[in-house]
Design an enzyme around this catalytic site. Structure first.
Site, mmCIF file in Angstrom:
data_model
loop_
_atom_site.group_PDB
_atom_site.id
_atom_site.type_symbol
_atom_site.label_atom_id
_atom_site.label_comp_id
_atom_site.label_asym_id
_atom_site.label_seq_id
_atom_site.Cartn_x
_atom_site.Cartn_y
_atom_site.Cartn_z
ATOM 1 N N ASP A 7 -7.491 10.333 25.285
ATOM 2 C CA ASP A 7 -7.641 11.279 24.184
ATOM 3 C C ASP A 7 -6.326 11.342 23.428
ATOM 4 O O ASP A 7 -5.296 10.820 23.894
ATOM 5 C CB ASP A 7 -8.020 12.661 24.716
ATOM 6 C CG ASP A 7 -8.209 13.701 23.612
ATOM 7 O OD1 ASP A 7 -8.888 13.389 22.620
ATOM 8 O OD2 ASP A 7 -7.655 14.809 23.724
ATOM 9 N N SER A 8 -6.333 12.019 22.291
ATOM 10 C CA SER A 8 -5.111 12.175 21.518
ATOM 11 C C SER A 8 -4.128 13.141 22.180
ATOM 12 O O SER A 8 -2.944 13.141 21.847
ATOM 13 C CB SER A 8 -5.440 12.678 20.111
ATOM 14 O OG SER A 8 -6.088 13.936 20.180
ATOM 15 N N CYS A 47 -12.473 11.587 23.004
ATOM 16 C CA CYS A 47 -11.982 12.087 21.719
ATOM 17 C C CYS A 47 -13.071 11.808 20.696
ATOM 18 O O CYS A 47 -13.491 10.665 20.541
ATOM 19 C CB CYS A 47 -10.686 11.366 21.335
ATOM 20 S SG CYS A 47 -10.099 11.706 19.657
ATOM 21 N N GLU A 88 -3.395 23.103 21.846
ATOM 22 C CA GLU A 88 -2.217 22.394 22.347
ATOM 23 C C GLU A 88 -1.061 23.352 22.614
ATOM 24 O O GLU A 88 -0.235 23.114 23.507
ATOM 25 C CB GLU A 88 -1.778 21.328 21.331
ATOM 26 C CG GLU A 88 -2.775 20.194 21.125
ATOM 27 C CD GLU A 88 -2.752 19.157 22.225
ATOM 28 O OE1 GLU A 88 -1.798 19.154 23.027
ATOM 29 O OE2 GLU A 88 -3.702 18.342 22.292
ATOM 30 N N HIS A 91 -11.201 19.323 22.537
ATOM 31 C CA HIS A 91 -10.361 20.509 22.697
ATOM 32 C C HIS A 91 -11.197 21.799 22.673
ATOM 33 O O HIS A 91 -10.828 22.805 23.280
ATOM 34 C CB HIS A 91 -9.331 20.600 21.566
ATOM 35 C CG HIS A 91 -8.189 19.637 21.672
ATOM 36 N ND1 HIS A 91 -8.332 18.299 21.461
ATOM 37 C CD2 HIS A 91 -6.871 19.841 21.945
ATOM 38 C CE1 HIS A 91 -7.155 17.697 21.606
ATOM 39 N NE2 HIS A 91 -6.256 18.610 21.897
ATOM 40 N N CYS A 113 -15.264 18.370 19.276
ATOM 41 C CA CYS A 113 -13.904 17.941 19.607
ATOM 42 C C CYS A 113 -13.674 18.363 21.042
ATOM 43 O O CYS A 113 -14.030 19.495 21.424
ATOM 44 C CB CYS A 113 -12.885 18.591 18.670
ATOM 45 S SG CYS A 113 -11.157 18.284 19.144
#
Length: 297
Positions: A37-38, A100, A179, A213, A211
């Protein structure tokens, strides 16, 4: 996404035709699964994989030096994804999960064609689950600008069920809020209310957390949308999908009781920050993360 169709997100249609070619290679069922993932969002996929296929080993890479992916071009995302896959293959992985949505929407077809091992994204499973969940045929999708602009969710959903209406909303601030660890914060509450009001006005009864996240903000999103709206977590659906794929390909790890090195984590930057966040959300013992130079791959 010009010229691409929904079945290019369907993992069976992507890799099963290559099975005969793949049979020339020996894939060890005890080998780990590669996940990338990013940043930290893909840990929601790792968490579900741990729950659904607990005997599996995993190698995770978070591209923390180059996040977020949502604002980057398709060509850049494909280049980054190829580098990460090359790194993961040095660890002998037997399958790769693109954890992702942005990378899944832009790079999945390319990566699946270039690799002999199964490569799956997180979009198809989530889209299929949303189609099954909706009662009024009005589905909302939230994601990064990259995912929303790719139109991949509407294409996949409407190809599965053409009569469904899909309403999208980019929520670019959600990733940096996650994040930064601001999962339960007044700023996050305010941003969620702003972003989601438009979808509430569309009377969607199902919302795809587009997403990886976003499941970490599930309680906030659920509170804003209301109990009558079903939230679809593609991380959970993807874990079930991978379990089925590994079983079909006879690649499920039978389990040997050896826990040493079962889960390994790598990042391109900020290893300590990543480690602290991962330890807060994963159901495992204290873990470590190692920084690598991803541009070398």
């Amino acid at each position: 996404m010009d010229g691409e169709t929904f079945d290019e997100q369907d993992p069976v249609k992507l890799y099963v035709p290559k099975r005969e070619r793949r049979e020339k290679f020996t894939i060890d069922a005890h080998a780990p699964i590669g996940v990338f993932d990013s940043g930290v969002g893909g840990l929601t996929v790792v968490r579900e994989l741990m729950r659904q296929i607990p005997d599996e080993r995993m190698v995770y890479f978070g591209d923390t030096a180059r996040l977020p992916y949502g604002a980057k071009s398709r060509d850049t995302i494909i280049r980054f994804s190829r580098q990460i896959v090359r790194f993961l293959k040095t660890k002998g992985v037997k399958a790769i999960v693109i954890a992702c949505n942005t990378a899944s929407s832009h790079a999945l077809k390319t990566l699946a064609e270039e690799n002999e091992i199964p490569v799956i994204g997180v979009i198809y499973a989530g889209a299929l689950s949303a189609v099954r969940a909706t009662k009024n045929g009005r589905i909302g999708v939230i994601g990064t600008r990259g995912t929303v602009n790719s139109e991949i969710y509407p294409k996949v959903i409407q190809s599965i069920s053409p009569g469904i209406r899909v309403f999208q909303k980019a929520c670019p601030m959600f990733v940096p809020l996650v994040e930064e660890g601001l999962l339960h914060d007044s700023v996050t509450d305010e941003m969620a209310a702003r972003y989601l009001q438009e979808l509430k006005e569309k009377y969607v009864d199902t919302l795809v957390l587009g997403c990886t996240h976003y499941p970490l903000l599930r309680s906030t999103i659920g509170r804003v949308m209301g109990e009558e709206v079903t939230l679809v977590n593609p991380a959970y659906e993807t874990a079930l999908e991978l379990r089925d794929i590994l079983a079909r390909e006879k690649l499920l790890n039978p389990g040997d009781g050896n826990m040493e090195g079962k889960y390994r984590f790598y990042v391109s930057d900020l290893a300590e920050n990543f480690r602290d966040f991962a330890n807060s959300i994963l159901p495992t013992e204290h873990l470590e993360a190692k920084k690598i130079e991803i541009e070398e791959y």
